[in-house]
Design an enzyme around this catalytic site. Structure first.
Site, PDB file in Angstrom:
ATOM      1  CG  HIS A  31      -0.271  -0.304   2.403  1.00 43.92           C
ATOM      2  ND1 HIS A  31       0.583   0.661   3.154  1.00 43.92           N
ATOM      3  CD2 HIS A  31      -0.489  -1.239   3.271  1.00 43.92           C
ATOM      4  CE1 HIS A  31       0.991  -0.024   4.319  1.00 43.92           C
ATOM      5  NE2 HIS A  31       0.413  -1.055   4.270  1.00 43.92           N
ATOM      6  N   GLY A  33       1.784   3.229   2.126  1.00 41.69           N
ATOM      7  CA  GLY A  33       2.786   3.342   3.134  1.00 41.69           C
ATOM      8  C   GLY A  33       4.027   2.507   2.791  1.00 41.69           C
ATOM      9  CG  HIS A  34       4.359  -1.676   1.911  1.00 43.57           C
ATOM     10  ND1 HIS A  34       2.800  -2.181   2.095  1.00 43.57           N
ATOM     11  CD2 HIS A  34       4.599  -2.309   3.015  1.00 43.57           C
ATOM     12  CE1 HIS A  34       2.753  -3.141   3.009  1.00 43.57           C
ATOM     13  NE2 HIS A  34       3.990  -3.243   3.630  1.00 43.57           N
ATOM     14  CD  GLN A  58       6.499 -11.667  10.514  1.00 48.21           C
ATOM     15  OE1 GLN A  58       7.627 -11.440  10.069  1.00 48.21           O
ATOM     16  NE2 GLN A  58       5.935 -10.247  10.615  1.00 48.21           N
ATOM     17  CG  ASP A 149       4.262  -2.910  11.991  1.00 46.97           C
ATOM     18  OD1 ASP A 149       3.412  -3.363  12.657  1.00 46.97           O
ATOM     19  OD2 ASP A 149       4.407  -2.922  10.808  1.00 46.97           O
ATOM     20  CD  GLN A 152       8.451  -5.278  11.963  1.00 46.84           C
ATOM     21  OE1 GLN A 152       7.895  -6.310  12.063  1.00 46.84           O
ATOM     22  NE2 GLN A 152       8.296  -4.272  10.929  1.00 46.84           N
TER      23      GLN A 152
HETATM   24  O1  PAF Z   1       6.654  -5.440   8.837  1.00 45.10           O
HETATM   25  C1  PAF Z   1       6.706  -6.375   8.077  1.00 45.10           C
HETATM   26  O2  PAF Z   1       5.979  -6.361   7.201  1.00 45.10           O
HETATM   27  C2  PAF Z   1       7.304  -7.731   8.553  1.00 45.10           C
HETATM   28  O3  PAF Z   1       7.235  -8.086   9.965  1.00 45.10           O
HETATM   29  C3  PAF Z   1       8.752  -7.784   8.088  1.00 45.10           C
HETATM   30  C4  PAF Z   1       9.525  -6.564   8.690  1.00 45.10           C
HETATM   31  C5  PAF Z   1       8.869  -7.815   6.491  1.00 45.10           C
HETATM   32  C6  PAF Z   1       9.375  -9.069   8.369  1.00 45.10           C
HETATM   33  O4  PAF Z   1       8.621 -10.060   8.028  1.00 45.10           O
END
Ligand code: PAF
Length: 279
Positions: A31, A33-34, A58, A149, A152
């Protein structure tokens, strides 16, 4: 744009590229954001590597993994429209994990003991395992992660430092829809009624921020819970204000305007997270 399915061929090609190399790890369903992360990486690097890999380790919930949106063709079309040298890595699970699909045990400095880590057992070990693997194999100069995130991001900064990896981690601001909802691949699953309600998550954070200088954290917590009580279909999982570096919850009596507010909430089975600087 060049697409690679194996790390071996990608490493061979990357070794011929001029540095700096910037990496944007994703799980696809891209999206805006990416795309903003990729654009930032393009502006600061000669070559940009985007990984699209749904990392099985994960996911603490099998159904969540099985239902995760996959849209490689659309993702590639979106990436192709961006100007610059972009390598895309879309591996199979075996290329990343070999025959042992399991998380490594990585020291996360306790940053995984709160919020998402507490709610989603093993989640951050899975994230750390795949991110460390990518950073070691592709050795990008920079790697870009969104602040949506936030936990993260802090964990990845921590492990990069403690494992002395040669990649600078760059946190990028949350990209929001017009009504404030943080962009997320999970938003695609919301019904139109849920989608309308989802904007209340950011409104709840803004409500907290507007009261953060006036109220104690204890009172603020109650106020935020009351704010969400009004919406039957929107269930608050947690509201926490934590120190932006240590992620430790602030003291109930402390002033909270220097912390960061974090929310997780359910709309039906869809769990969304968001956060906002309270200062
Ligand atoms: O944020 C994400 O999309 C995932 O946690 C990542 C960093 C690509 C790791 O799989």
């Amino acid at each position: 744009m060049k697409v690679f399915h194996t790390s071996q061929s990608l490493v061979e090609h990357l070794s011929k590229e001029t540095r700096p190399i910037g990496m944007v790890p994703t799980m696809g369903a891209l999206h805006l954001g990416h795309l903003s992360l990729i654009e930032r990486a393009l502006s600061e690097n000669q070559t940009v590597l985007v990984s699209i890999f749904i990392n099985p380790t994960q996911f603490d919930n099998k159904a969540d993994l099985e239902n995760y949106p996959i849209n490689i063709e659309t993702d590639l079309k979106k990436i192709e429209q961006l100007p610059g040298k972009i390598f895309v890595y879309t591996p199979k699970v075996k290329d990343v994990y070999g025959n042992l699909v399991a998380s490594k045990s990585i020291d996360l400095g306790g940053l995984d003991q709160v919020m998402e880590g507490k709610k989603r057992s093993g989640h951050f070990q899975g994230v750390a395992t795949v991110v460390v693997h990518f950073l070691k194999v592709f050795t990008p100069n920079h790697a870009y992660f969104g602040e949506k995130d936030f936990q993260q991001l802090r964990i990845i900064e921590h492990i990069t430092q403690s494992l002395k990896l040669n990649t600078e981690i760059i946190g990028c601001p949350i990209i929001r829809e017009r009504d404030g909802l943080a962009m997320s691949s999970r938003n695609n699953f919301l019904s139109s009624d849920q989608r309308k309600l989802a904007s209340k998550i950011f409104k709840g954070l803004k409500f907290a921020k507007s009261n953060a200088k006036k109220e104690s954290y204890n009172t603020l917590k109650k106020m935020v819970m009351d704010f969400f009580e009004k919406y039957d279909e929107l269930n608050l999982d947690y509201f926490t204000i934590a120190h932006p570096k240590t992620l430790k919850e602030v003291d109930l009596k402390e002033p909270v305007d220097l912390g960061r507010g974090f929310i997780a909430a359910y709309l039906g089975k869809i769990r969304l997270i968001d956060n906002l600087d309270m200062s």
